[in-house]
Design a protein around this motif. Structure first.
Motif, PDB file in Angstrom:
ATOM      1  N   ASP A  28       5.353  -0.732  -3.477  1.00 35.86           N
ATOM      2  CA  ASP A  28       5.173  -0.330  -2.076  1.00 35.86           C
ATOM      3  C   ASP A  28       6.328  -0.790  -1.205  1.00 35.86           C
ATOM      4  O   ASP A  28       6.208  -0.808   0.019  1.00 35.86           O
ATOM      5  N   VAL A  29       7.438  -1.162  -1.822  1.00 34.53           N
ATOM      6  CA  VAL A  29       8.562  -1.755  -1.095  1.00 34.53           C
ATOM      7  C   VAL A  29       9.751  -0.814  -0.978  1.00 34.53           C
ATOM      8  O   VAL A  29      10.302  -0.616   0.104  1.00 34.53           O
ATOM      9  N   ASN A  30      10.156  -0.227  -2.097  1.00 37.23           N
ATOM     10  CA  ASN A  30      11.393   0.547  -2.141  1.00 37.23           C
ATOM     11  C   ASN A  30      11.200   1.985  -1.667  1.00 37.23           C
ATOM     12  O   ASN A  30      10.188   2.612  -1.953  1.00 37.23           O
ATOM     13  N   THR A  31      12.213   2.478  -0.966  1.00 31.42           N
ATOM     14  CA  THR A  31      12.177   3.858  -0.475  1.00 31.42           C
ATOM     15  C   THR A  31      12.583   4.818  -1.590  1.00 31.42           C
ATOM     16  O   THR A  31      13.220   4.428  -2.566  1.00 31.42           O
ATOM     17  N   PHE A  32      12.211   6.076  -1.411  1.00 32.30           N
ATOM     18  CA  PHE A  32      12.629   7.099  -2.366  1.00 32.30           C
ATOM     19  C   PHE A  32      14.154   7.121  -2.485  1.00 32.30           C
ATOM     20  O   PHE A  32      14.694   7.218  -3.585  1.00 32.30           O
ATOM     21  N   ASP A  33      14.837   7.059  -1.359  1.00 30.37           N
ATOM     22  CA  ASP A  33      16.304   7.108  -1.376  1.00 30.37           C
ATOM     23  C   ASP A  33      16.897   5.964  -2.198  1.00 30.37           C
ATOM     24  O   ASP A  33      17.833   6.163  -2.975  1.00 30.37           O
ATOM     25  N   HIS A  34      16.352   4.764  -2.022  1.00 33.29           N
ATOM     26  CA  HIS A  34      16.862   3.611  -2.768  1.00 33.29           C
ATOM     27  C   HIS A  34      16.626   3.792  -4.272  1.00 33.29           C
ATOM     28  O   HIS A  34      17.526   3.531  -5.090  1.00 33.29           O
ATOM     29  N   LEU A  39      18.742   4.913  -9.641  1.00 31.50           N
ATOM     30  CA  LEU A  39      18.654   5.628 -10.919  1.00 31.50           C
ATOM     31  C   LEU A  39      19.952   6.366 -11.230  1.00 31.50           C
ATOM     32  O   LEU A  39      20.387   6.411 -12.388  1.00 31.50           O
ATOM     33  N   ILE A  40      20.575   6.920 -10.216  1.00 30.20           N
ATOM     34  CA  ILE A  40      21.859   7.600 -10.417  1.00 30.20           C
ATOM     35  C   ILE A  40      22.907   6.593 -10.891  1.00 30.20           C
ATOM     36  O   ILE A  40      23.636   6.843 -11.851  1.00 30.20           O
ATOM     37  N   CYS A  43      21.284   4.451 -14.383  1.00 27.22           N
ATOM     38  CA  CYS A  43      20.858   5.225 -15.563  1.00 27.22           C
ATOM     39  C   CYS A  43      21.648   6.515 -15.754  1.00 27.22           C
ATOM     40  O   CYS A  43      21.312   7.324 -16.614  1.00 27.22           O
ATOM     41  N   ASP A  44      22.675   6.716 -14.935  1.00 26.02           N
ATOM     42  CA  ASP A  44      23.497   7.929 -15.019  1.00 26.02           C
ATOM     43  C   ASP A  44      22.680   9.209 -14.855  1.00 26.02           C
ATOM     44  O   ASP A  44      22.940  10.213 -15.505  1.00 26.02           O
ATOM     45  N   HIS A  45      21.668   9.153 -13.993  1.00 23.55           N
ATOM     46  CA  HIS A  45      20.862  10.347 -13.735  1.00 23.55           C
ATOM     47  C   HIS A  45      21.596  11.305 -12.811  1.00 23.55           C
ATOM     48  O   HIS A  45      22.408  10.876 -11.979  1.00 23.55           O
ATOM     49  N   SER A  46      21.276  12.581 -12.931  1.00 18.89           N
ATOM     50  CA  SER A  46      21.712  13.547 -11.924  1.00 18.89           C
ATOM     51  C   SER A  46      20.807  13.335 -10.709  1.00 18.89           C
ATOM     52  O   SER A  46      19.760  12.673 -10.804  1.00 18.89           O
ATOM     53  N   VAL A  47      21.189  13.905  -9.579  1.00 18.84           N
ATOM     54  CA  VAL A  47      20.359  13.780  -8.378  1.00 18.84           C
ATOM     55  C   VAL A  47      18.963  14.340  -8.646  1.00 18.84           C
ATOM     56  O   VAL A  47      17.949  13.714  -8.316  1.00 18.84           O
ATOM     57  N   GLU A  48      18.908  15.497  -9.280  1.00 16.48           N
ATOM     58  CA  GLU A  48      17.621  16.146  -9.551  1.00 16.48           C
ATOM     59  C   GLU A  48      16.763  15.300 -10.478  1.00 16.48           C
ATOM     60  O   GLU A  48      15.554  15.147 -10.260  1.00 16.48           O
ATOM     61  N   GLN A  49      17.363  14.757 -11.516  1.00 22.44           N
ATOM     62  CA  GLN A  49      16.621  13.935 -12.477  1.00 22.44           C
ATOM     63  C   GLN A  49      16.075  12.682 -11.788  1.00 22.44           C
ATOM     64  O   GLN A  49      14.919  12.306 -12.000  1.00 22.44           O
ATOM     65  N   ALA A  50      16.899  12.045 -10.961  1.00 17.71           N
ATOM     66  CA  ALA A  50      16.466  10.844 -10.252  1.00 17.71           C
ATOM     67  C   ALA A  50      15.334  11.165  -9.275  1.00 17.71           C
ATOM     68  O   ALA A  50      14.379  10.390  -9.154  1.00 17.71           O
ATOM     69  N   ARG A  76      21.308  -1.742 -18.169  1.00 17.13           N
ATOM     70  CA  ARG A  76      20.788  -0.760 -17.215  1.00 17.13           C
ATOM     71  C   ARG A  76      19.498  -1.274 -16.574  1.00 17.13           C
ATOM     72  O   ARG A  76      19.313  -1.164 -15.355  1.00 17.13           O
ATOM     73  N   CYS A  77      18.628  -1.849 -17.382  1.00 22.50           N
ATOM     74  CA  CYS A  77      17.385  -2.407 -16.858  1.00 22.50           C
ATOM     75  C   CYS A  77      17.686  -3.570 -15.911  1.00 22.50           C
ATOM     76  O   CYS A  77      17.054  -3.699 -14.859  1.00 22.50           O
ATOM     77  N   SER A  78      18.665  -4.373 -16.261  1.00 23.68           N
ATOM     78  CA  SER A  78      19.069  -5.491 -15.389  1.00 23.68           C
ATOM     79  C   SER A  78      19.541  -4.979 -14.029  1.00 23.68           C
ATOM     80  O   SER A  78      19.231  -5.573 -12.995  1.00 23.68           O
ATOM     81  N   MET A  79      20.272  -3.868 -14.023  1.00 25.49           N
ATOM     82  CA  MET A  79      20.722  -3.283 -12.745  1.00 25.49           C
ATOM     83  C   MET A  79      19.531  -2.826 -11.901  1.00 25.49           C
ATOM     84  O   MET A  79      19.526  -3.009 -10.682  1.00 25.49           O
TER      85      MET A  79
END
Length: 90
Positions: A28-34, A39-40, A43-50, A76-79
């Motif tokens: 309940d803390v982090n925003t969608f944008d964050h 994730l981008i 985890c090297d996600h695309s914008v859509e995937q994230a 990646r998990c550490s990040m």
């Protein structure tokens, strides 16, 4: 099924079983944008995937965001954790 096909199938099963997953959990803390930006980056996600992962996490409570070998997933998990997200490798 030929011997070669059976061998290929067994190798594929072994390869799949050595794959780990990073599971991201809702909070309940982090925003969608964050979450999307993290994730981008991590985890090297695309914008859509994230975006899709963040929506799944929001509504389902968790989502697998990356699969692979443990040695690749650990940093990646550490990040994700350093960015304040809740995640673990399973």
């Amino acid at each position: 099924m030929s011997t070669r096909e059976k061998t290929s199938e067994l190798l594929l099963e072994e390869e799949v079983s050595t794959q780990n997953e990073i599971v991201l959990y809702n909070d309940d803390v982090n925003t969608f944008d964050h979450v999307i930006e993290t994730l981008i980056y991590a985890c090297d996600h695309s914008v859509e995937q994230a975006e899709q992962c963040s929506i799944i996490v929001h509504y389902k409570g968790k989502c697998t965001v990356k699969t692979g070998l443990y040695d690749d997933l650990k940093p990646r998990c550490s990040m994700l954790l350093e960015a304040g997200l809740s995640a673990e490798i399973v």
